[in-house]
Design an enzyme around this catalytic site. Sequence first.
Site, PDB file in Angstrom:
ATOM      1  N   CYS A  30      -9.685   1.042  -1.021  1.00 15.33           N
ATOM      2  CA  CYS A  30      -9.977  -0.259  -1.626  1.00 15.33           C
ATOM      3  C   CYS A  30      -8.817  -0.743  -2.497  1.00 15.33           C
ATOM      4  CB  CYS A  30     -11.255  -0.151  -2.464  1.00 15.33           C
ATOM      5  SG  CYS A  30     -11.618  -1.637  -3.401  1.00 15.33           S
TER       6      CYS A  30
ATOM      7  N   CYS B 188      -9.913  -2.309  -5.878  1.00 17.91           N
ATOM      8  CA  CYS B 188     -10.348  -1.341  -6.891  1.00 17.91           C
ATOM      9  C   CYS B 188      -9.167  -0.574  -7.477  1.00 17.91           C
ATOM     10  CB  CYS B 188     -11.321  -0.313  -6.293  1.00 17.91           C
ATOM     11  SG  CYS B 188     -12.499  -0.976  -5.130  1.00 17.91           S
ATOM     12  N   ASP B 189      -8.228  -0.184  -6.640  1.00 19.19           N
ATOM     13  CA  ASP B 189      -7.232   0.801  -7.071  1.00 19.19           C
ATOM     14  C   ASP B 189      -5.790   0.300  -7.104  1.00 19.19           C
ATOM     15  OD1 ASP B 189      -9.260   2.697  -7.294  1.00 19.19           O
ATOM     16  OD2 ASP B 189      -9.145   3.179  -5.172  1.00 19.19           O
TER      17      ASP B 189
END
Length: 328
Positions: free
Chosen positions: A150, A153-154
């Site tokens: 992701c 997200c990261d």
Amino acid sequence: MEEFNLNLGVQKKETALPEVFDVIIIGGGPAGLTAAIYNSRARMKTLIIEKQAMGGQVILTSEVEDYPGFENVAGITLVQNMEKQARNFGTHIVYEEVEKIMDKGEAKELHCASGKIYKTCAVIIASGAGYRQLGALGEIRFRGKGVSYCGTCDGAFFRNQEIAVVGGGDTALEEAVFLTRFAKKVSVIHRRDTFRGAKIAQEKAFANPKIEFIYDTVVEEIAGDRGVEKVKLKNIKNGKVSDLAVTGVFIFVGLIPNTIFLKGFVKMDEAGYVEVNAEMKTSVSGVFSCGDCNIKTFRQIVTACGDGAVAAYSAQHYVDRVKGTEYI
Ligand code: NAP
């Protein structure tokens, strides 16, 4: 009973849930939320049962550019709006994992991991699909320590670093472009010399000076000590092996349907995608299915929503027929 919202910020406390629903929708992604909007608007007692977080895969998408009416919208904003819309029309939402559906004829029982049983006339499956693992050595060991599925997200953890993206579909290309906001360099590693992803996604990736492309190549191992330090690559045309120094590996190699709980209940193909007809009817009467978990050729937010609307319409007619109130 109270219901809690996990992460979309659409807060609502629910009082008593009906004992028997008209329709229960399994999954709170775009397909399920669209079905909920339509069924609630038709004044059916509608419940969404969501396993993890509302929104499905779309919440992992940083920018959506192909949902009509929105030139550029964050995936999470789009589904937040859908959830708000569904709740405003009266949709109930609970967070549970459905383990089994029992067909009791005109009534269906949904058995959840918590031990709770929800009763309904019709069921709409909208359980979607999740990311597929690459299967490379080191992938599991370094998950959360450099291996990610992701970008949204990261991505920010990899500021000014060199990272790899694996895959050649829309997700890999779009996420590679997104990740250049943070990373110094993004190497897209693809097992072919052409991409599956849409032409516009390809054009954007090719035009980005921070992206380099490594074709005809597979990742054999993700290696390092406490975190990712390199990937071991193999060119599948000439067999040449090489190392690429990276601190992060983002894997976008497709989807697997979230349908294990349906095994033996509805007809599915070998990969576990649900078989439906044009009305989103499954092999079981009163059970409909929509979105990415279905056998289909084009998995998009808009096609998931389209499926959801059709499934809702079919479910509504089924429920009215069962109750003897169908308007013909
Ligand atoms: P996808 O379209 O299935 O592409 C997966 C990619 O990963 C393919 O390039 C495939 O290679 C590669 N791959 C699969 N297994 C691999 C392995 N073991 N090792 C190396 N490479 C592997 O998946 P996706 O990109 O996640 O997209 C899923 C669906 O969502 C698609 O229908 C896509 O169109 C849709 N989507 C749409 C948008 C948009 O419209 N904006 C955005 C994201 C996703 P091959 O090409 O060689 O098979």
